[in-house]
Design a protein around this motif. Sequence first.
Motif, PDB file in Angstrom:
ATOM      1  N   GLN A  38       0.838  -1.205   0.000  1.00  0.00           N
ATOM      2  CA  GLN A  38       0.000   0.000   0.000  1.00  0.00           C
ATOM      3  C   GLN A  38       0.867   1.246   0.000  1.00  0.00           C
ATOM      4  O   GLN A  38       0.617   2.203  -0.742  1.00  0.00           O
ATOM      5  N   GLY A  39       1.895   1.250   0.815  1.00  0.00           N
ATOM      6  CA  GLY A  39       2.782   2.406   0.892  1.00  0.00           C
ATOM      7  C   GLY A  39       3.475   2.686  -0.427  1.00  0.00           C
ATOM      8  O   GLY A  39       3.639   3.851  -0.833  1.00  0.00           O
ATOM      9  N   ARG A  42       3.831   5.969  -5.348  1.00  0.00           N
ATOM     10  CA  ARG A  42       3.960   5.936  -6.807  1.00  0.00           C
ATOM     11  C   ARG A  42       2.858   6.738  -7.494  1.00  0.00           C
ATOM     12  O   ARG A  42       3.110   7.472  -8.457  1.00  0.00           O
ATOM     13  N   PHE A  43       1.624   6.616  -6.993  1.00  0.00           N
ATOM     14  CA  PHE A  43       0.495   7.225  -7.675  1.00  0.00           C
ATOM     15  C   PHE A  43      -0.099   8.414  -6.930  1.00  0.00           C
ATOM     16  O   PHE A  43      -1.096   8.993  -7.379  1.00  0.00           O
ATOM     17  N   ASP A  44       0.500   8.763  -5.785  1.00  0.00           N
ATOM     18  CA  ASP A  44       0.000   9.889  -4.985  1.00  0.00           C
ATOM     19  C   ASP A  44      -1.475   9.693  -4.630  1.00  0.00           C
ATOM     20  O   ASP A  44      -2.326  10.542  -4.917  1.00  0.00           O
ATOM     21  N   ILE A  45      -1.772   8.555  -4.041  1.00  0.00           N
ATOM     22  CA  ILE A  45      -3.140   8.231  -3.635  1.00  0.00           C
ATOM     23  C   ILE A  45      -3.150   7.897  -2.155  1.00  0.00           C
ATOM     24  O   ILE A  45      -2.095   7.685  -1.539  1.00  0.00           O
ATOM     25  N   ASP A  46      -4.355   7.822  -1.559  1.00  0.00           N
ATOM     26  CA  ASP A  46      -4.423   7.494  -0.145  1.00  0.00           C
ATOM     27  C   ASP A  46      -4.452   5.977   0.045  1.00  0.00           C
ATOM     28  O   ASP A  46      -4.499   5.205  -0.917  1.00  0.00           O
ATOM     29  N   ARG A  75      -7.551   3.920  -1.470  1.00  0.00           N
ATOM     30  CA  ARG A  75      -7.505   3.704  -2.915  1.00  0.00           C
ATOM     31  C   ARG A  75      -6.418   2.691  -3.270  1.00  0.00           C
ATOM     32  O   ARG A  75      -6.591   1.888  -4.195  1.00  0.00           O
ATOM     33  N   ALA A  76      -5.317   2.727  -2.544  1.00  0.00           N
ATOM     34  CA  ALA A  76      -4.253   1.761  -2.788  1.00  0.00           C
ATOM     35  C   ALA A  76      -4.738   0.342  -2.492  1.00  0.00           C
ATOM     36  O   ALA A  76      -4.464  -0.602  -3.241  1.00  0.00           O
ATOM     37  N   PHE A  77      -5.485   0.173  -1.405  1.00  0.00           N
ATOM     38  CA  PHE A  77      -6.003  -1.139  -1.058  1.00  0.00           C
ATOM     39  C   PHE A  77      -7.034  -1.607  -2.080  1.00  0.00           C
ATOM     40  O   PHE A  77      -7.045  -2.786  -2.472  1.00  0.00           O
ATOM     41  N   ARG A  78      -7.911  -0.688  -2.523  1.00  0.00           N
ATOM     42  CA  ARG A  78      -8.913  -1.059  -3.510  1.00  0.00           C
ATOM     43  C   ARG A  78      -8.263  -1.506  -4.820  1.00  0.00           C
ATOM     44  O   ARG A  78      -8.745  -2.418  -5.493  1.00  0.00           O
ATOM     45  N   ASP A 137      -0.361 -12.368  -2.621  1.00  0.00           N
ATOM     46  CA  ASP A 137       0.534 -12.570  -3.761  1.00  0.00           C
ATOM     47  C   ASP A 137       0.648 -11.302  -4.600  1.00  0.00           C
ATOM     48  O   ASP A 137       1.730 -10.997  -5.129  1.00  0.00           O
ATOM     49  N   ILE A 138      -0.456 -10.560  -4.737  1.00  0.00           N
ATOM     50  CA  ILE A 138      -0.410  -9.281  -5.445  1.00  0.00           C
ATOM     51  C   ILE A 138       0.514  -8.317  -4.703  1.00  0.00           C
ATOM     52  O   ILE A 138       1.360  -7.640  -5.303  1.00  0.00           O
ATOM     53  N   ALA A 139       0.368  -8.273  -3.380  1.00  0.00           N
ATOM     54  CA  ALA A 139       1.213  -7.394  -2.558  1.00  0.00           C
ATOM     55  C   ALA A 139       2.678  -7.792  -2.665  1.00  0.00           C
ATOM     56  O   ALA A 139       3.563  -6.934  -2.764  1.00  0.00           O
ATOM     57  N   ALA A 140       2.951  -9.095  -2.657  1.00  0.00           N
ATOM     58  CA  ALA A 140       4.333  -9.571  -2.750  1.00  0.00           C
ATOM     59  C   ALA A 140       4.962  -9.153  -4.075  1.00  0.00           C
ATOM     60  O   ALA A 140       6.133  -8.741  -4.124  1.00  0.00           O
ATOM     61  N   TRP A 141       4.183  -9.229  -5.183  1.00  0.00           N
ATOM     62  CA  TRP A 141       4.716  -8.823  -6.486  1.00  0.00           C
ATOM     63  C   TRP A 141       5.057  -7.339  -6.496  1.00  0.00           C
ATOM     64  O   TRP A 141       6.096  -6.928  -7.026  1.00  0.00           O
ATOM     65  N   ILE A 142       4.194  -6.530  -5.906  1.00  0.00           N
ATOM     66  CA  ILE A 142       4.436  -5.083  -5.860  1.00  0.00           C
ATOM     67  C   ILE A 142       5.707  -4.780  -5.078  1.00  0.00           C
ATOM     68  O   ILE A 142       6.552  -3.981  -5.508  1.00  0.00           O
ATOM     69  N   VAL A 143       5.865  -5.433  -3.937  1.00  0.00           N
ATOM     70  CA  VAL A 143       7.044  -5.195  -3.099  1.00  0.00           C
ATOM     71  C   VAL A 143       8.311  -5.665  -3.810  1.00  0.00           C
ATOM     72  O   VAL A 143       9.332  -4.966  -3.825  1.00  0.00           O
TER      73      VAL A 143
END
Length: 231
Positions: free
Chosen positions: A179-180, A185-189, A192-195, A210-216
């Motif tokens: 989320q952070g 990256r997108f200047d969102i709260d 919205r990042a979680f959604r 798994d989505i979170a792991a890919w982002i990290v």
Amino acid sequence: MNTPAFFSQMALELHEEPDADATVQRIAEYARIAVGCDDAGIMLVHARKQIETAAATSARVAASHDLQIVHNEGPCLDAIDGDGVYVVPDTATDSRWLKWGPAVQALGLRSAVSVRLETRDRRYGSLNLYSSTVEAFDEDDVAVATIFTRHASVALAAKHNEDGLQIAIDARKLIGQAQGILMERFDIDDDRAFRFMRRQSQDRNEKLRDIAAWIVENRGNPGARFSHTAD
């Protein structure tokens, strides 16, 4: 054997094991000592009734368990779904398991005791004790095995709960970290990042973790693309 001291020491050591796999192996080793038998093993039930040998003090124990799966019969399997405790005075002559008995006799296993591992909430599997001697287990041995199994079941349940809790904690940390990254990256709260991650999870049919792991993992990869669409 000083029984109270033995169980106290066992409880402490099982609590110190790092995960459920190590706990199961230690339970098998302690069971062999508690009853004074030649070998011990544990069969565990997983999702969809999948049964596996989770611990064995020797190769012949694992072979005995495998033979039960192959022949679909044996005291270890029956202990899981049946009356809970099964004593095999002589594997060569016990008429309950006509295929498994002669096969394990050939392995040198001549008598056995199987006790269900369970708590009030869940059946975990069976604890299985073996001897190279015919009629090696008397009523006292069965009583000790039954008491031991109750303690072992509680320890196993606690370790499973602990492992599950740690996985959940790790997943929450990972999702928060992702989320952070998206917020920066997108200047969102954070909402919205979680959604965004939840939508990716649904669209790709992948777990949110798994989505979170890919982002990290790809946060420093210039070729990675986070196709954010504002809600």
